[in-house]
Scaffold this motif. Structure first.
Motif, short mmCIF file in Angstrom:
data_model
loop_
_atom_site.label_atom_id
_atom_site.label_comp_id
_atom_site.label_asym_id
_atom_site.label_seq_id
_atom_site.Cartn_x
_atom_site.Cartn_y
_atom_site.Cartn_z
N SER A 157 59.60 -39.96 -64.06
CA SER A 157 58.39 -40.27 -64.61
C SER A 157 58.17 -41.03 -65.77
CB SER A 157 57.51 -38.98 -64.68
OG SER A 157 58.15 -38.23 -65.84
N PRO A 158 57.20 -41.93 -65.96
CA PRO A 158 57.02 -42.63 -67.44
C PRO A 158 57.19 -41.71 -68.69
CG PRO A 158 55.68 -43.25 -65.70
CD PRO A 158 56.04 -42.13 -65.22
N ASP A 159 56.58 -40.49 -68.58
CA ASP A 159 56.65 -39.93 -69.55
C ASP A 159 57.98 -38.85 -69.89
OD1 ASP A 159 56.58 -37.69 -67.72
OD2 ASP A 159 54.63 -37.25 -68.57
N ARG A 160 58.87 -39.11 -69.02
CA ARG A 160 60.38 -38.45 -68.87
C ARG A 160 60.23 -37.14 -68.61
NH1 ARG A 160 59.74 -41.26 -73.39
NH2 ARG A 160 60.02 -39.08 -74.58
N ASP A 219 51.25 -44.98 -64.29
CA ASP A 219 50.75 -43.69 -64.99
C ASP A 219 51.34 -42.68 -64.70
OD1 ASP A 219 49.82 -43.42 -62.39
OD2 ASP A 219 47.78 -44.11 -62.82
N GLY A 220 52.39 -42.42 -63.85
CA GLY A 220 52.96 -41.28 -63.36
C GLY A 220 52.29 -40.33 -62.58
N ARG A 221 50.91 -40.78 -61.67
CA ARG A 221 50.29 -40.00 -60.98
C ARG A 221 50.54 -40.15 -59.67
NH1 ARG A 221 44.17 -40.67 -63.20
NH2 ARG A 221 44.02 -38.94 -61.67
N TYR A 235 52.19 -41.18 -52.58
CA TYR A 235 51.90 -39.72 -52.69
C TYR A 235 51.04 -39.53 -53.79
CZ TYR A 235 52.85 -34.68 -52.24
OH TYR A 235 52.69 -33.37 -52.01
N ASP A 236 50.00 -38.66 -53.66
CA ASP A 236 49.20 -38.24 -55.09
C ASP A 236 49.61 -37.10 -55.64
OD1 ASP A 236 47.26 -37.41 -56.79
OD2 ASP A 236 45.63 -38.47 -55.63
N ASP A 260 52.73 -54.18 -60.79
CA ASP A 260 52.54 -54.16 -62.01
C ASP A 260 51.99 -52.75 -62.25
OD1 ASP A 260 49.78 -54.22 -61.25
OD2 ASP A 260 49.46 -56.45 -61.53
N GLU A 261 51.28 -52.71 -63.86
CA GLU A 261 50.94 -51.23 -64.30
C GLU A 261 49.46 -50.88 -63.42
OE1 GLU A 261 50.02 -51.94 -68.46
OE2 GLU A 261 52.54 -51.96 -68.89
N SER A 262 49.05 -51.85 -62.88
CA SER A 262 47.55 -51.59 -62.27
C SER A 262 47.99 -50.64 -61.01
CB SER A 262 47.04 -52.60 -61.75
OG SER A 262 47.52 -53.35 -60.61
N GLY A 263 48.88 -50.48 -60.36
CA GLY A 263 49.31 -49.85 -59.15
C GLY A 263 48.60 -50.37 -57.85
#
Length: 471
Positions: A157-160, A219-221, A235-236, A260-263
């Protein structure tokens, strides 16, 4: 073990080391892409000379330093592109040093977004997370759950905080990386929660399909996954449910990623030889791909985005990497590709020599890069980091046990890293430092650097083993 030189003058690099012209390429002829790459990786025009006169690329770092001290650019400092120009000239080709050695094949390797952690996934249910900043100390030792055949992919995940891992199974498991438990044995010392990608119970009993590729959104979601049932899944994680299933291709989907970052945009690559672009904003209404990219002769093994929602690359079983611009994609989403060599199987056969330089008349790619080998397993390829190279290169593992680095604009092979004894399925470039880590079926995780801390290390003696694997 061979060691490449430390310094490359890319202005004159048009062929592979040794003088062979077999793999010399035309490179990318798209003016816009070439200009964008130049803007990211070329110095300010006034830093390109220490005295008035015509500058020439590549520019000596000494001249650039002199130009900076004289404030020729009127900035008083290096810009990001100035820094990338200096760093991109010194490739991480020294060494390697052996980071770890396991008894089973290494299938997956990747740095975290900030480069502080490194993940390696092995065939025998083993995943190791290393703390790069603490001298590659093992941060977490994971024994996987419900494994079938091998670990096919992992994603941090982006926040590790979390790691997901997949196998030839419709269940993706998630592990808490930040927990205090170092030894993470599935459901023994720590819970590995299963994320179900199918509503059909028989899928889990019979393993009717498996996940080949899995990626976190920025965003890791969300998680996007590619599967052997010809589909893409989203998957949410907040709702803990599957939010989207797309019947995407006519064969196994081997690779998938967010553009990209928008997803909103998703790229996919399949054994049906096609790359497709999916826009989630209009998929509910249209129920089909936004477009298709035609050019590969055989199945796609991996896709990697440039991160700008426009360009991406794909590795193919036709022994080639292709560069794509989605603005050039075809709207003919019903296009049915025809394989030229229907009896050829990349798992145990050599690629037909007469097909190596063949190009489809409807090929939409911007460039094709050849020289590496894509056989026996799903070899991966990537853009080099934006922060240190301006994405000036692409690099890939290879069945011939090497890592290849190509100049993305000229197409020239600028480095070949030789060390391993078996296919290099995956490799990863540190996001900020000149360091490449390669992972191979010989069980070795090896690090290449500039300057190379491990360049004087003696090679590890090994016996070459011949294997046949299916994925």
């Amino acid at each position: 073990m061979s060691r490449s030189g430390r310094y490359f003058d890319f202005g004159d690099c048009v062929s592979e080391p040794g003088g062979s012209s077999r793999n010399v390429l035309l490179g990318c002829c798209d003016d816009e892409f070439s200009q964008l790459t130049k803007l990211r990786s070329a110095p300010h025009e006034r830093l390109s000379r220490s005295l008035p006169g015509k500058g020439r690329l590549p520019v000596s770092p000494v001249k650039m330093l002199l130009g900076r001290e004289c404030n020729y650019s009127a900035r008083g400092r290096f810009s990001l592109s100035d820094s990338c120009h200096v760093l991109s000239r010194y490739l991480p080709v020294c060494g390697p040093s052996v980071i770890d050695k396991m008894k089973s094949c290494a299938y997956v390797s990747q740095f975290s977004a900030d480069g502080s952690l490194f993940v390696a996934g092995f065939q025998e249910s083993h995943i190791r997370i290393y703390n790069v900043d603490l001298g590659w100390k093992v941060h977490k030792d994971i024994r996987a759950r419900s494994l079938r055949w091998t670990i096919t992919d992992t994603s941090l995940s982006p926040d590790r905080r979390f790691l997901v891992y997949s196998s030839i199974s419709p269940v993706v498991h998630i592990v808490d990386v930040g927990s205090g438990t170092k030894e993470s044995h599935a459901n023994v010392t720590e819970i590995h929660e299963g994320l179900e990608f199918s509503s059909n119970v028989s899928d889990y009993e019979d393993y009717s399909f498996g996940i080949f590729s899995v990626k976190f959104s920025t965003d890791g979601r969300e998680i996007v996954a590619a599967s052997s049932d010809e589909s893409i899944y989203v998957y949410d994680l907040d709702a803990r449910r599957l939010s989207l299933r797309i019947p995407a291709h006519m064969s196994d989907v081997n690779a998938v990623c967010f553009a990209d970052e928008s997803g909103h945009i998703i790229y996919s690559g399949s054994d049906d030889t096609l790359c497709k672009v999916w826009d989630r904003r209009c998929f509910a209404a249209r129920g089909q791909a936004a477009g298709v990219l035609i050019g590969h002769l055989e199945g796609i093994t991996f896709v990697d985005t440039r991160g700008d929602g426009r360009y991406f690359i794909s590795n193919g079983k036709d022994q080639a990497i292709k560069l794509w611009d989605i603005r050039k994609m075809s709207s003919n989403i019903n296009y049915i590709p025809k394989r030229r060599y229907a009896e050829w199987d990349y798992r145990w056969m050599e690629y037909p020599e007469e097909a190596r330089n063949f190009r489809l008349p409807e090929d939409l790619s911007l460039a094709t890069y050849r020289g590496h080998s894509v056989l026996r397993t799903l070899i991966r390829c990537y853009f080099s980091p934006a922060c240190s190279t301006g994405q000036k290169y692409i690099y890939t593992g290879s069945t011939d046990s090497s890592v290849y680095v190509y100049d993305v604009v000229s197409g020239a092979q600028v480095a070949k890293l030789d060390f391993h004894e078996d296919p290099v399925r995956d490799c990863n470039w540190h996001p900020f430092y000149p360091m490449i880590v390669s992972s191979s079926w010989d069980g070795m995780i090896a690090g290449w650097e500039f300057p190379g801390n491990g360049q004087n290390q003696a090679p590890v003696k090994r016996t070459r083993r011949r294997r046949r694997f299916l994925y």
